[in-house]
Scaffold this motif. Structure first.
Motif, mmCIF file in Angstrom:
data_model
loop_
_atom_site.group_PDB
_atom_site.id
_atom_site.type_symbol
_atom_site.label_atom_id
_atom_site.label_comp_id
_atom_site.label_asym_id
_atom_site.label_seq_id
_atom_site.Cartn_x
_atom_site.Cartn_y
_atom_site.Cartn_z
ATOM 1 N N LEU A 278 0.815 -1.218 0.000
ATOM 2 C CA LEU A 278 0.000 0.000 0.000
ATOM 3 C C LEU A 278 0.847 1.265 0.000
ATOM 4 N N GLY A 279 2.174 1.110 -0.050
ATOM 5 C CA GLY A 279 3.063 2.260 -0.100
ATOM 6 C C GLY A 279 3.656 2.669 1.220
ATOM 7 N N CYS A 280 3.423 1.890 2.263
ATOM 8 C CA CYS A 280 4.010 2.206 3.570
ATOM 9 C C CYS A 280 5.492 1.841 3.596
ATOM 10 N N THR A 281 6.261 2.572 4.378
ATOM 11 C CA THR A 281 7.673 2.283 4.594
ATOM 12 C C THR A 281 7.849 1.631 5.960
ATOM 13 N N ILE A 282 8.362 0.417 5.988
ATOM 14 C CA ILE A 282 8.592 -0.281 7.261
ATOM 15 C C ILE A 282 9.949 0.147 7.805
ATOM 16 N N ILE A 283 9.953 0.721 8.971
ATOM 17 C CA ILE A 283 11.177 1.255 9.567
ATOM 18 C C ILE A 283 12.013 0.121 10.153
ATOM 19 N N SER A 284 13.301 0.117 9.814
ATOM 20 C CA SER A 284 14.257 -0.881 10.317
ATOM 21 C C SER A 284 13.817 -2.300 9.988
ATOM 22 N N LYS A 285 13.242 -2.475 8.810
ATOM 23 C CA LYS A 285 12.676 -3.771 8.439
ATOM 24 C C LYS A 285 13.700 -4.900 8.506
ATOM 25 N N ASN A 286 14.946 -4.630 8.115
ATOM 26 C CA ASN A 286 15.953 -5.685 8.039
ATOM 27 C C ASN A 286 16.781 -5.827 9.309
ATOM 28 N N SER A 287 16.437 -5.078 10.334
ATOM 29 C CA SER A 287 17.140 -5.194 11.617
ATOM 30 C C SER A 287 16.451 -6.225 12.500
ATOM 31 N N LYS A 288 17.216 -6.776 13.440
ATOM 32 C CA LYS A 288 16.642 -7.704 14.420
ATOM 33 C C LYS A 288 15.666 -6.927 15.296
ATOM 34 N N ARG A 289 14.415 -7.391 15.338
ATOM 35 C CA ARG A 289 13.372 -6.643 16.039
ATOM 36 C C ARG A 289 12.513 -7.557 16.899
ATOM 37 N N LEU A 290 11.745 -6.940 17.787
ATOM 38 C CA LEU A 290 10.734 -7.672 18.533
ATOM 39 C C LEU A 290 9.735 -8.274 17.551
ATOM 40 N N ILE A 300 0.474 8.848 3.322
ATOM 41 C CA ILE A 300 -0.518 9.918 3.278
ATOM 42 C C ILE A 300 -0.132 11.005 4.265
ATOM 43 N N GLU A 301 -0.686 12.208 4.071
ATOM 44 C CA GLU A 301 -0.396 13.326 4.957
ATOM 45 C C GLU A 301 -1.376 13.389 6.125
ATOM 46 N N ILE A 372 -6.222 4.385 3.739
ATOM 47 C CA ILE A 372 -5.141 4.897 2.890
ATOM 48 C C ILE A 372 -5.683 5.266 1.507
ATOM 49 N N GLN A 373 -6.513 4.412 0.954
ATOM 50 C CA GLN A 373 -7.096 4.711 -0.360
ATOM 51 C C GLN A 373 -7.994 5.949 -0.299
ATOM 52 N N LYS A 374 -8.679 6.126 0.823
ATOM 53 C CA LYS A 374 -9.559 7.279 0.988
ATOM 54 C C LYS A 374 -8.770 8.591 1.034
ATOM 55 N N PHE A 375 -7.626 8.580 1.714
ATOM 56 C CA PHE A 375 -6.882 9.820 1.926
ATOM 57 C C PHE A 375 -5.792 10.059 0.897
#
Length: 376
Positions: A278-290, A300-301, A372-375
């Motif tokens: 849907l165009g979202c950016t996943i933060i720290s996607k490739n880092s070891k995470r919970l 969207i704004e 997201i599609q609405k905005f």
């Protein structure tokens, strides 16, 4: 274990507070109601309650490998962090700064300021990991204690505690950590830290109890005076109900940890794959995470309207750390990582937990797509 959530609520803010395990808390409440006596009293009824507190202290020592007398119960995670930093001031009365990660909870920075320490922040990037070379350089230039949380409350990124511990020991320095998001969620290497904190409500034990593990036994480690509770480290009658609940819920969480995390990791992958589409950016996607945490930037704004729309659909997410989300300030963690203020203001956090179901996740994804599609 039955969920306390209403059927129409889809809750995705576990990092702010975990819904309470009602059956466990009700059992502990019944115990408190029939034995409400002040644990500081001299009667056998009071001594019985003090024994319950000491049993919980012994329990935490057993699962962490720590020393019983170095565990101190307090009321909140913020108070626990303040006591941890107060111990630094006692140990280093002339020290003016400490080395700190840029991802700490606001209470940690406030405690540093309160006790006269300026934070020397470790460099980072969009991985959400601290820069170990920069930490090494800071220790070489000016050896000081290091404070770095184990798991980020916003990004969920797990920091390289083993490498940090090696560096601090090489330079003869203490290593403190906020374990609020790690404790009860993942296996924590407690032995790497000289001091740490964690809290009951983050794992479903309700409000009212948190823990500080102090680096040693010292008579001047305290915030409040006026009573000799908690081995003279904290004046104030202990919350026996909350402390007992803390132990019982911790036991339950640890028993179910592996199965739960497999399930939550599956949910996280599904959420992130569909939201990226849907165009979202996943933060720290490739880092070891919970396994339970997704921090993302919406495409969207109209983030405030998005959040209102989610709430109208009875879906609860957050904009990051609960201590800052009402103010709608840009996440300092994201700014330090190199994101712009505009990007940081479009960030939201989705965090799951024990009671999350696949139906909850599907409902979240359908609603997110619609909004997201609405905005856009």
């Amino acid at each position: 274990m039955k969920s306390p959530l209403k059927n129409d609520i889809k809750y995705f803010d576990y990092n702010a507070t975990h819904p309470p395990f009602a059956e466990i808390l009700e059992s502990c409440l019944a115990s408190y109601l029939s034995g409400f006596y002040n644990p500081s009293g001299i009667t056998r009824y009071s001594l019985n309650n003090q024994g319950k507190i000491e049993q919980t202290r012994k329990y935490f020592a057993s699962i962490t490998g720590g020393q019983e007398k170095q565990f101190v119960f307090s009321a909140t995670g913020t108070e626990a962090n303040y006591l941890l930093i107060q111990s630094l001031r006692i140990l280093y009365p002339d020290l003016d700064s400490v080395i700190v990660s840029p991802f700490e909870h606001s209470s940690l920075y406030a405690a540093l300021d309160s006790f006269g320490f300026s934070p020397d922040l470790i460099h980072t990037d969009k991985s959400g990991m601290i820069n170990l070379d920069n930490l090494n350089e800071k220790l070489k230039t000016n050896p000081r204690p290091v404070i770095c949380l184990y798991a980020g409350n916003e990004t969920g990124v797990i920091q390289p505690a083993e490498e940090i511990s090696k560096l601090t020991k090489e330079f003869g320095q203490l290593f403190y950590s906020d374990l609020m998001q790690g404790f009860g969620k993942i296996n924590v290497p407690f032995g790497l830290f000289d001091g740490y904190t964690f809290s009951g409500h983050k794992i479903g034990a309700g409000m009212g109890s948190a823990v500080t593990y102090l680096p040693k036994v010292h008579p001047n480690f305290r915030i409040f005076g006026g009573g000799n509770q908690e081995n003279d480290h904290r004046a104030g009658t202990e919350n026996t109900f909350a402390i007992e609940s803390f132990q019982k819920v911790s036991e339950f969480q640890n028993q179910n940890l592996e199965e739960k995390n497999k399930r939550l990791l599956t949910y996280r992958s599904k959420i992130e794959n569909q939201l990226e589409d849907l165009g979202c950016t996943i933060i720290s996607k490739n880092s070891k995470r919970l396994p339970n945490t997704t921090f993302l930037i919406l495409p969207i704004e109209e983030v405030d309207f998005f959040l209102l729309g989610m709430e109208e659909k009875k879906i609860l997410v957050s904009t990051g750390s609960s201590c800052k989300s009402r103010a709608r300030e840009a996440s300092k963690s994201l700014l330090y990582m190199g994101y712009t203020k505009e990007e940081a203001l479009r960030s939201i956090r989705i965090s799951t937990g024990y009671f999350t179901t696949e139906d909850d996740v599907n409902t979240l994804l359908i609603a997110t797509r619609e909004l997201i599609q609405k905005f856009k």
